[in-house]
Design a protein around this motif. Sequence first.
Motif, mmCIF file in Angstrom:
data_model
loop_
_atom_site.group_PDB
_atom_site.id
_atom_site.type_symbol
_atom_site.label_atom_id
_atom_site.label_comp_id
_atom_site.label_asym_id
_atom_site.label_seq_id
_atom_site.Cartn_x
_atom_site.Cartn_y
_atom_site.Cartn_z
ATOM 1 N N TYR A 290 0.836 -1.194 0.000
ATOM 2 C CA TYR A 290 0.000 0.000 0.000
ATOM 3 C C TYR A 290 0.881 1.259 0.000
ATOM 4 C CZ TYR A 290 -3.298 -3.524 1.648
ATOM 5 O OH TYR A 290 -4.068 -4.649 1.764
ATOM 6 N N GLY A 291 0.328 2.329 -0.516
ATOM 7 C CA GLY A 291 1.031 3.594 -0.500
ATOM 8 C C GLY A 291 1.723 3.894 -1.810
ATOM 9 N N PRO A 292 2.251 5.117 -1.960
ATOM 10 C CA PRO A 292 2.895 5.528 -3.216
ATOM 11 C C PRO A 292 4.175 4.747 -3.466
ATOM 12 C CG PRO A 292 3.260 7.161 -1.494
ATOM 13 C CD PRO A 292 2.269 6.188 -0.955
ATOM 14 N N GLN A 298 8.767 -0.264 -5.236
ATOM 15 C CA GLN A 298 7.877 -0.927 -4.291
ATOM 16 C C GLN A 298 6.996 0.105 -3.585
ATOM 17 O OE1 GLN A 298 10.275 -3.243 -1.624
ATOM 18 N NE2 GLN A 298 10.753 -4.797 -3.153
ATOM 19 N N PRO A 299 5.796 -0.301 -3.149
ATOM 20 C CA PRO A 299 4.938 0.621 -2.403
ATOM 21 C C PRO A 299 5.525 0.960 -1.039
ATOM 22 C CG PRO A 299 3.997 -1.580 -2.416
ATOM 23 C CD PRO A 299 5.166 -1.609 -3.344
ATOM 24 N N LEU A 300 5.000 2.006 -0.432
ATOM 25 C CA LEU A 300 5.517 2.474 0.849
ATOM 26 C C LEU A 300 5.472 1.370 1.912
ATOM 27 C CD1 LEU A 300 6.515 4.852 2.587
ATOM 28 C CD2 LEU A 300 4.116 5.417 3.040
ATOM 29 N N VAL A 301 4.343 0.639 1.963
ATOM 30 C CA VAL A 301 4.193 -0.469 2.909
ATOM 31 C C VAL A 301 4.093 -1.767 2.110
ATOM 32 C CG1 VAL A 301 2.798 -1.489 4.747
ATOM 33 C CG2 VAL A 301 3.005 1.007 4.576
ATOM 34 N N CYS A 341 2.848 -5.505 -7.116
ATOM 35 C CA CYS A 341 3.941 -4.690 -7.648
ATOM 36 C C CYS A 341 5.040 -5.546 -8.261
ATOM 37 C CB CYS A 341 4.514 -3.790 -6.554
ATOM 38 S SG CYS A 341 5.262 -4.684 -5.175
ATOM 39 N N LYS A 342 4.981 -6.871 -8.041
ATOM 40 C CA LYS A 342 6.028 -7.761 -8.534
ATOM 41 C C LYS A 342 5.495 -9.185 -8.552
ATOM 42 C CE LYS A 342 10.773 -9.256 -7.469
ATOM 43 N NZ LYS A 342 11.866 -9.197 -6.468
ATOM 44 N N GLY A 343 6.005 -10.000 -9.444
ATOM 45 C CA GLY A 343 5.644 -11.413 -9.484
ATOM 46 C C GLY A 343 4.686 -11.748 -10.609
ATOM 47 N N ASP A 344 4.392 -13.052 -10.770
ATOM 48 C CA ASP A 344 3.526 -13.547 -11.842
ATOM 49 C C ASP A 344 2.347 -14.309 -11.252
ATOM 50 O OD1 ASP A 344 5.338 -12.644 -13.852
ATOM 51 O OD2 ASP A 344 6.592 -14.397 -13.416
#
Length: 551
Positions: A290-292, A298-301, A341-344
């Motif tokens: 979560y987060g920008p 990667q996201p903030l959290v 944000c990452k992975g398949d």
Amino acid sequence: MTNLVQIRNLTVEATTDSGRWIQILKGITLDVAAGETVAFIGESGSGKTTAAMALLGYARPGCRISGGSVRVDGHDMVTLSEKERAALRGTVVAYVPQSAAAAFNPAATIMDQVIEVTKIHRLMPPDEARRRAVDLFRALSLPDPDGIGDRYPHQVSGGQLQRLAAAMALIGDPKVVIFDEPTTALDVTTQVEVLRAFKAVTAKRRIACVYVSHDLAVVAQIADHIMVLRHGEVQEIGSVDDILTRPKHPYTKELLHAFHPDTGGRVAAAEAFANTAAPLLEINTLSAGYGPPQSNGQPLVLAVKGVSLQVKRGTNLGIIGESGCGKSTLARAIAGILPACKGDIQFNGKELWHSARQRSHEQLRDLQIVFQHADTALNPAKSIEDILGRPLTFYHGLRGKARDARVDALLDMVHLPRALRHRRPAELSGGQKQRVNFARALAAEPKLILCDEITSALDTVVAAAIIDLLKELQRELGLSYIFISHDLSVIEAICDEIIVMYRGQTVETIIPSARQQPQHPYSKLLFSSVPKLDPTWLDTLNIDADRMRVA
């Protein structure tokens, strides 16, 4: 011993769709002394919450208190004016709701909401109220007790929010507290801490408690007496020991029998698919949060960190772990609600886009999710017929009589009366709303259903029936499930494989059919924290949680 609660011949009526009044509570009589806890148990719709809410002088829309008296600390809540009742709510009698997510205002900070009752009743200066709130946060084992009040409700986990709801109820120092399924959203390790905190706080202040629950093991730890309700009538009242070891009424015996779901059929279903079929779902090093986005993309959290798993066709995967470990975030990432944000993600042999908005109509239909909180998942302005009808039209183009017939079939499948189709969610019990939530997912006729705590709001009898239903549907339709739950008895009853998550990562995989024992220290902690049908279990439990935590 002083009886802070005296209920005599309480009768509550509800209006039917035709406008006729019928009794839903039938002559209930009960006393609760200072420092005593009485648990109300029974299936969904039995009248547990209705009876508890009468202590506030409240009847839900379409209902009315039609007879009897409800005295709380000497005040008859039935005969008082609404203004007089309001003066007692929060100070003499307080309420901890079943769904904390629906109880909090998303636009206000947690601290402002917890101390609001002290402002309304002018109980203490704001600085003192904040200090008392922090003390309660600490007593309820909340993380960062000094800073958590500055957050907003969406910035804490479901289990943390439920404990914050308890703090909101306790800050006015009430004499009577109603706990309406307060541990429903909690994982087992947190539940142990919260139950201990509840017992300590209520015993120290000699609070009279009414505890509404469908979890007999939890009731065994916290209650002094149990009242068994069914169809608005008292079936049996007795001490915890008498009810659990010497039940007299057949319905009480049925509740006890349903406490352990049947595990039969799980291995057969797994063997039918596991060794012959390619994975229905395969995830490789999936991360989400979560987060920008930060400089590393990667996201903030980062709540899920490089998780990999497989689900074979016709089999079930269980995901367990404490609140905030990333279970629900993982489910939302799989569903595409929260893009990873990452992975398949591979589903049915094809790669899925991370965002649901980019997935095809068929992919959306084949992969459904049932959310934990039915209160916030169902549109309160729509009837049950409209809620179930929408996916039937969207996915299958059904309209008119064909859609109506399918709505009836879906209600039958989840053991709800067809007459409920014209009601709105607010007119249903918590368990009924969750079953509607599940029926909506079934309407799409999916291949995989992500179940996020779907039995958490159900009593043991209905939960066992739902598990049986899921097994039946699996045999008939070849469905697969991913179960996210803190109820290990449910996970073990239906899952072929169990993944243990901690701090966003998988720490162990367990195969129940192989009678495999947990090996990782955190897994051992989870399994040893499951309450037993033994009133002495909580008091004799000795788990060094900090020592067992993953480094």
